[in-house]
Enzyme design. Structure first.
Site, PDB file in Angstrom:
ATOM      1  N   ASN A  94      -0.811   0.830 -12.908  1.00  0.00           N
ATOM      2  CA  ASN A  94       0.161   1.797 -12.637  1.00  0.00           C
ATOM      3  C   ASN A  94       0.935   0.248 -12.304  1.00  0.00           C
ATOM      4  OD1 ASN A  94       3.066   1.954 -12.402  1.00  0.00           O
ATOM      5  ND2 ASN A  94       3.297   2.511  -9.995  1.00  0.00           N
ATOM      6  N   LYS A 144       4.355  -0.739 -13.341  1.00  0.00           N
ATOM      7  CA  LYS A 144       5.354  -1.198 -13.024  1.00  0.00           C
ATOM      8  C   LYS A 144       6.434  -1.607 -13.969  1.00  0.00           C
ATOM      9  CE  LYS A 144       2.925  -0.454  -7.952  1.00  0.00           C
ATOM     10  NZ  LYS A 144       3.814  -0.321  -6.765  1.00  0.00           N
ATOM     11  N   GLU A 190       8.758   4.456  -4.702  1.00  0.00           N
ATOM     12  CA  GLU A 190       9.104   3.721  -5.026  1.00  0.00           C
ATOM     13  C   GLU A 190      10.766   4.243  -5.740  1.00  0.00           C
ATOM     14  OE1 GLU A 190       6.733   0.801  -7.324  1.00  0.00           O
ATOM     15  OE2 GLU A 190       6.111   0.364  -5.730  1.00  0.00           O
ATOM     16  N   SER A 231      -2.963  -0.207  -2.197  1.00  0.00           N
ATOM     17  CA  SER A 231      -3.917  -1.160  -1.786  1.00  0.00           C
ATOM     18  C   SER A 231      -5.320  -1.475  -2.150  1.00  0.00           C
ATOM     19  CB  SER A 231      -3.471  -1.934  -0.689  1.00  0.00           C
ATOM     20  OG  SER A 231      -2.312  -2.328   0.000  1.00  0.00           O
TER      21      SER A 231
HETATM   22  C1  PEP Z   1       1.367   1.973  -6.684  1.00  0.00           C
HETATM   23  O1  PEP Z   1       2.541   1.091  -6.754  1.00  0.00           O
HETATM   24  O2  PEP Z   1       1.255   3.185  -7.029  1.00  0.00           O
HETATM   25  C2  PEP Z   1       0.258   1.263  -5.746  1.00  0.00           C
HETATM   26  C3  PEP Z   1      -0.385   2.179  -5.036  1.00  0.00           C
HETATM   27  O3  PEP Z   1       0.438  -0.327  -5.602  1.00  0.00           O
HETATM   28  P1  PEP Z   1      -0.542  -1.023  -4.744  1.00  0.00           P
HETATM   29  O4  PEP Z   1      -1.883  -0.894  -5.359  1.00  0.00           O
HETATM   30  O5  PEP Z   1      -0.090  -2.367  -4.951  1.00  0.00           O
HETATM   31  O6  PEP Z   1      -0.188  -0.798  -3.559  1.00  0.00           O
END
Ligand code: PEP
Length: 265
Positions: free
Chosen positions: A14, A16, A108, A224
């Protein structure tokens, strides 16, 4: 102990609001080169911003298919096919680009853009209508976890969606369990805790839709994920892959995650 795989693992990126068209194509072309000799069964999904979707699909159409070959998906969509919805993108527009995967209900979207259960349900309905595979995101906030409400929150987020799938023949969907407090914070859930929630989600799918569908649906963990912790998540029997934000933006890390999922790294 190596985990017997009933379901093909998934690594989903993802991105974003990151990467231009040029950066997207550059990433994909280097990615293909770097996984050329990787002989593992892994489904790789990449979700660039809307503006880069066409460049991504056009680039991939011109490439030779190989064992590991990313599918491009969208990070969101509107539920209507067209209309007066300024700034929105419809399922038809995505289908025209050859897009079959869409993230729905990312935290988000829920928290920053105030998407509610009703609009998320309409998006899932639209995905079913267009035979697109939704990656439906669920997860609790920190306070909810502290109060022991994780299962209740996840159940409330999923109940009407699963009832909707029960009424259709189309059951091609994935769930991403993403505790909100773990997204982009560098603090992941423990693999055991994530696994407990994913097991709970699978049982819910089994009781509402059917045990067959529950056995087939891929449930991903997100929050994460990085090259250090991913192996521990993927070894859990009810976790079938990762929805990855930050670490998916870095080509070397992403390749490593794909290899880990395929038990190759
Ligand atoms: C996400 O945006 O779905 C996500 C899990 O971000 P991150 O890996 O940065 O925590």
């Amino acid at each position: 102990m190596e985990k017997a795989r009933e379901r093909i693992p998934v690594v989903a990126a993802n991105w974003k609001m990151n990467k231009t068209c040029a950066e997207t194509v550059n990433f994909l072309s280097q990615f293909l080169y770097m996984v050329e000799d990787v002989n593992a069964q892994v489904e790789v999904l990449v979700f660039p911003p809307f503006t880069a979707l066409r460049s991504a699909t056009t680039f991939l159409q011109a490439e030779k298919p190989r064992k590991i070959f990313p599918e491009i998906g969208a990070q969101n969509m509107h539920w209507e096919d067209s209309g007066a919805f300024t700034g929105e993108i419809s399922p038809l527009m995505l289908k025209e680009l050859g897009i079959h995967h869409v993230i729905i209900g990312h935290s988000e979207r829920r928290n920053l853009f105030k998407e509610d259960e009703n609009s998320i349900l309409k998006k899932v309905e639209a995905a079913i209508r267009h035979q697109m595979t939704p990656i439906i995101c669920v997860g609790e906030k920190f306070q909810e976890r502290e109060e022991g409400l994780t299962e209740e929150v996840v159940k409330n987020q999923l109940l009407s969606i699963l009832q909707l799938f029960k009424k259709t023949e189309f059951t091609d969907f994935m769930i991403a369990y993403e505790p909100v407090w773990a997204i982009g914070t560098g603090v992941a859930a423990s693999p055991e805790d994530a696994s407990d929630v994913c097991r709970y989600i699978r049982a819910l799918i089994g009781s509402i839709i059917s045990p067959d569908v529950a056995a087939k649906v891929r449930i991903l963990y997100g929050g994460s994920v990085d090259v250090k912790n991913f192996r521990d998540f993927i070894l859990e029997p009810d976790i079938d892959g990762g929805l990855v934000g930050t670490s998916s933006l870095d080509l070397k890390k992403f390749v490593e995650l794909v290899k880990i999922a395929g038990n190759y790294g």
